[in-house]
Design an enzyme around this catalytic site. Structure first.
Site, short mmCIF file in Angstrom:
data_model
loop_
_atom_site.label_atom_id
_atom_site.label_comp_id
_atom_site.label_asym_id
_atom_site.label_seq_id
_atom_site.Cartn_x
_atom_site.Cartn_y
_atom_site.Cartn_z
N LEU A 137 7.41 35.30 -14.00
CA LEU A 137 6.57 36.06 -13.07
C LEU A 137 6.47 35.26 -11.78
O LEU A 137 6.41 34.03 -11.80
CB LEU A 137 5.17 36.28 -13.64
CG LEU A 137 4.95 37.39 -14.68
CD1 LEU A 137 3.48 37.43 -15.08
CD2 LEU A 137 5.40 38.74 -14.17
N ASP A 138 6.41 35.97 -10.65
CA ASP A 138 6.19 35.30 -9.36
C ASP A 138 4.85 34.57 -9.36
O ASP A 138 3.92 34.92 -10.09
CB ASP A 138 6.18 36.32 -8.22
CG ASP A 138 7.54 36.97 -7.99
OD1 ASP A 138 8.55 36.43 -8.48
OD2 ASP A 138 7.57 38.02 -7.33
N GLN A 139 4.75 33.59 -8.48
CA GLN A 139 3.54 32.76 -8.41
C GLN A 139 2.28 33.60 -8.22
O GLN A 139 1.24 33.32 -8.84
CB GLN A 139 3.67 31.74 -7.28
CG GLN A 139 2.45 30.84 -7.13
CD GLN A 139 2.66 29.75 -6.08
OE1 GLN A 139 3.75 29.56 -5.57
NE2 GLN A 139 1.60 29.04 -5.75
N THR A 141 1.92 36.91 -8.79
CA THR A 141 1.84 38.08 -9.67
C THR A 141 1.11 37.68 -10.94
O THR A 141 1.37 36.62 -11.50
CB THR A 141 3.24 38.62 -10.01
OG1 THR A 141 3.90 39.02 -8.82
CG2 THR A 141 3.15 39.82 -10.95
#
Length: 304
Positions: A137-139, A141
């Site tokens: 997951l993105d930082q 998100t």
């Protein structure tokens, strides 16, 4: 075949394969064939277990050394984490906004990542295994992240990822009123040569497909649910920006500035088949407070 009965005894997994193994003359060969055909046991791991004498037959029980002690491989650094699901094979935890998934390897980076926090959780709970996340997951998100707790689970879940058999449903708040006709975005994604952090739709990029479902349409934003056929970096953010509706708060991709101070994107549901039993596991992750507050503001028409 689904495995309904299993038991962990220390470092060993015990199974009851029945007459398919116990009724055969060469029980060891029958056990190996049963593991390959009925459980789809990874062949490489089976060879490793056999070489290490990690396959044993005791009466009507088949014992596998699946829970051998493994090094953490990541420095334990404590942070409070929310466990959404756990058994001897899998761990699913909530990743909060602003936390990276894994360390970048530099000596200067002292930020606590989710991998660090999971390593600390393992250490505090006497779980002697390596920290292995299955997806990313993105930082900024939020949402559930799946970890494999042994080599068998990692091999099975990695294969499920390759087969696109792990389903991740997201919820997002996109800027503007998204048309209900927008149901699928099929546009390849590649690197943006003008900005190293950003991705863009590019004919030379990798295939990327996002399915879109409209939940609520407000004056200045739309609540959407999204499912991915592919898992490209920043896929949802890139695709919705490409469609003319960048996520609220996602300034990197043209989204309007908002007190949420991040892209309004949350992993809402994670579905996967259990690596041993093949039971469908569905893990729901409630909306975080900042996302809930943003939805309330947009619903009421309040100015940010």
């Amino acid at each position: 075949m689904s495995i309904k009965s299993w038991k962990r005894r220390g470092q060993w997994l015990e199974l009851m394969p029945g007459k398919a193994v116990t009724g055969e003359g060469d029980r060891q060969a029958a056990a190996e064939q049963w593991l390959l055909s009925e459980i789809q046991f990874p062949e490489k791991l089976l060879r490793q277990l056999k070489a290490a004498q990690g396959i044993q037959l005791a009466g009507d029980r088949l014992r596998l050394a699946l829970f051998a002690v493994q090094p953490l491989d990541v420095e334990p650094r404590w942070a409070d984490i929310t466990v959404l699901y756990e058994d001897d094979f899998c761990l699913v935890v909530h990743k909060p906004a602003g936390m990276k998934l894994h360390p970048d390897g530099s000596r200067e980076d002292r930020a606590i990542t989710l991998d660090h926090a999971v390593a600390s959780y393992y250490e505090m709970n006497g779980i002697e295994t390596s920290v292995r996340h299955v997806h990313r997951l993105d930082q900024d998100t939020t949402g559930p992240v799946l970890y494999a707790k042994n080599t068998f689970a990692l091999a099975k879940l990695d294969e499920a990822m390759r087969r696109k058999a792990i389903d991740r449903q997201y919820v997002a708040i996109a800027g503007g009123q998204v048309s209900r006709d927008l149901r699928k975005i099929d546009a390849p994604i590649g690197k943006d040569r003008h900005h190293k952090q950003r991705r863009r739709v590019s004919e030379a990029g990798q295939d990327a497909v996002t399915h879109v479902s409209i939940v609520h349409t407000w004056d200045k934003a739309t609540l959407v649910r999204l499912n991915l056929e592919t898992g490209r970096t920043h896929q949802i953010r890139v695709h919705l920006s490409y469609a003319g509706h960048p996520l609220v708060g996602d300034e990197l991709y043209g989204g309007r500035k908002d007190p949420i101070a991040r892209q309004a994107l949350h992993g809402e549901v994670l579905r996967f088949n259990h690596p041993l039993t093949q039971e469908l596991i569905e893990v729901q992750d409630p909306w975080p407070i900042d996302f809930t507050q943003l939805a309330a503001r947009e619903s009421s028409g309040m100015e940010n």
